[in-house]
Write an enzyme that holds these catalytic residues in place. Structure first.
Site, PDB file in Angstrom:
ATOM      1  CE  LYS A  86      20.590  41.754  19.858  1.00  0.00           C
ATOM      2  NZ  LYS A  86      21.698  41.323  20.718  1.00  0.00           N
ATOM      3  CD  GLU A 108      19.733  45.081  12.184  1.00  0.00           C
ATOM      4  OE1 GLU A 108      18.645  44.974  11.579  1.00  0.00           O
ATOM      5  OE2 GLU A 108      19.808  45.284  13.419  1.00  0.00           O
ATOM      6  CB  SER A 377      21.924  41.790  27.812  1.00  0.00           C
ATOM      7  OG  SER A 377      23.305  41.525  27.685  1.00  0.00           O
TER       8      SER A 377
HETATM    9  C1  LIG Z   1      22.834  42.152  20.986  1.00  0.00           C
HETATM   10  C2  LIG Z   1      23.236  42.023  22.391  1.00  0.00           C
HETATM   11  C3  LIG Z   1      23.626  43.140  23.157  1.00  0.00           C
HETATM   12  C4  LIG Z   1      23.762  44.526  22.599  1.00  0.00           C
HETATM   13  O1  LIG Z   1      22.604  45.101  22.123  1.00  0.00           O
HETATM   14  P1  LIG Z   1      21.825  46.277  22.892  1.00  0.00           P
HETATM   15  O2  LIG Z   1      20.867  46.750  21.870  1.00  0.00           O
HETATM   16  O3  LIG Z   1      22.821  47.302  23.284  1.00  0.00           O
HETATM   17  O4  LIG Z   1      21.180  45.670  24.062  1.00  0.00           O
HETATM   18  C5  LIG Z   1      23.924  42.945  24.492  1.00  0.00           C
HETATM   19  N1  LIG Z   1      23.863  41.717  25.047  1.00  0.00           N
HETATM   20  C6  LIG Z   1      23.504  40.620  24.348  1.00  0.00           C
HETATM   21  C7  LIG Z   1      23.462  39.297  25.036  1.00  0.00           C
HETATM   22  C8  LIG Z   1      23.174  40.732  22.996  1.00  0.00           C
HETATM   23  O5  LIG Z   1      22.815  39.639  22.313  1.00  0.00           O
END
Ligand SMILES: *Cc1c(COP(=O)(O)O)cnc(C)c1O
Length: 411
Positions: A86, A108, A377
């Site tokens: 993020k 948001e 992620s």
């Molecule tokens: C917010 C989040 C996501 C989902 O958001 P995308 O925009 O689809 O990447 C996925 N993994 C983590 C760790 C997140 O914090």
């Protein structure tokens, strides 16, 4: 923009008249930055000194041997500052806010991860920060609310609608309409009206650019497949962009299967038959909605995947057959998380664990001289309450009860 923010029939910019000028300004500063190599270099340098970039690509030898198929590599977005991909997006938008000379950001947030990232960026760049969060989510995600406030942000609980993410998005847009002169809406994923899908995807493309170079250096050839979980689609777009130009690399987006597609309690927009085309929150995509266009309630063990829409860029790539979509259930996700922790000493976020779960289902079918990349992620530490509950860990439960008692006694 040549395509005016459309990807096939998806995307667009459905915004109130009053925001037209604000969007024109944003488009202009974004287009200028995109064509300015010095801007990208400033971004890369800042990410290197503030957020541990480039994040490593880790070879998962134990998991690879366990499945006996392709070699598994993990792209470590968990090692970013604040623990997920993020920050890539918010730092990029923060640099644009500086160029626009605005003093305040609005965001948001659902699970609170984007809120924490935005509050972090605002603190670093000296901006005021207001975060809209559904009141239900404020209740469920207290630790993230705590950090946002400690970082200096104002967190506004949203009581309209069902008090969840989509309601927070609507509230953030309402704020923007009243404060557009000095405020920027720092949208958290590759959704919403143009230029957000493309702009967020651009900042996240740093993941794919690094991964493409790393796999070539560490493995010697391009991966057979790349897996990423898909909430709004920003981490997936981030890594996929490194490989879109290589048709032999299969790209797999993994959505939240929740209790299973048949249960109806999931957030699979493109991997299920439960979605349909619609226009909401400023853009056109496949939404989980009923026949009257009312958004359905979604479910996932991972709060960050629990969203009714999906990036219009991904919807187009899905329609073109370039990205395959699959889903993993809560149960499969918990099993994949446990395996990754015990075999590799790595704790993926529940969101990321969806990508792991799908890779684990399929990787054994590929030959050992090929590789796959799983985009991790984020890190799972933030999910300790959910994970401990899911494992029904009795000593954790006792710990929480004792903490409660300590507070009661001190009151
Ligand atoms: C917010 C989040 C996501 C989902 O958001 P995308 O925009 O689809 O990447 C996925 N993994 C983590 C760790 C997140 O914090």
């Amino acid at each position: 923009m040549k395509n005016n923010g459309y990807y096939g029939q998806w995307g667009g910019s459905f915004i109130p008249e009053i925001l037209h000028e604000t969007f024109a300004q944003l488009n202009k500063v974004y287009e200028t930055a995109r064509h300015d190599p010095a801007f990208w270099q400033e971004y890369v340098d800042l990410m290197a000194t503030y957020s541990c970039r480039p994040t490593p690509l880790t070879y998962a030898g134990n998991l690879s041997r366990h499945f006996g198929g392709a070699q598994i590599f993990i792209k470590r977005e968990d090692l970013n500052h604040t623990g997920a991909h993020k920050l890539n997006n918010v730092i990029g938008q923060g640099l644009l806010v500086k160029r626009m000379d605005k003093k305040r950001v609005i965001a948001e947030t659902g699970a609170g991860q984007h809120g924490v990232a935005t509050a972090t960026m605002a603190a670093k760049f000296g901006l005021q920060c207001t975060v809209y969060m559904g009141e239900e989510d404020v209740r469920r995600q207290r630790p993230n609310v705590f950090w946002m406030e400690k970082l200096g942000a104002e967190v506004v609980p949203v009581t309209s609608g069902s008090g969840i993410l989509k309601d927070a998005i609507n509230a953030a847009f309402r704020d923007w309409v009243t404060n557009m002169d000095d405020s920027h809406y720092c949208l958290g994923t590759a959704c919403g009206p143009h230029p957000f899908p493309e702009m967020v995807a651009w900042f996240q493309s740093i993941i794919g650019l690094e991964a493409r170079e790393q796999i070539s250096k560490q493995f010697g050839s391009a991966p057979a497949r790349v897996y990423a979980c898909v909430g709004g689609g920003s981490n997936a777009m981030g890594i996929f962009q490194g490989f879109l130009g290589q048709p032999d690399v299969e790209l797999v987006g993994v959505e939240a299967g929740g209790y299973g597609l048949a249960s109806g309690k999931h957030a699979a927009r493109l991997a299920s038959d439960d979605s349909s085309p619609g226009v909401a929150q400023g853009y056109k995509t496949m939404f989980l909605q009923d026949d009257d266009g009312q958004m359905r309630t979604t479910h996932s063990v991972a709060a960050g995947l629990d969203y009714v829409g999906v990036s219009p860029i991904l919807t187009d790539l899905w329609e073109q057959g370039r990205v395959r979509f699959a889903s993993a259930t809560d149960k499969e996700v918990m099993a994949a998380l446990e395996l990754t922790m015990t075999r590799e000493g790595i704790i993926p976020a529940l969101e990321s664990s969806h990508a792991f779960a799908q890779a684990f289902k399929e990787v054994g079918d590929l030959p050992a001289d090929q590789s796959v990349i799983i985009n991790m992620s984020g890190r799972g530490d933030k999910d300790i309450f959910t994970i401990a509950n899911a494992f029904a860990d009795p000593s954790w439960q006792q710990f929480i009860i004792n903490k409660g008692k300590e507070y009661e006694a001190a009151r």
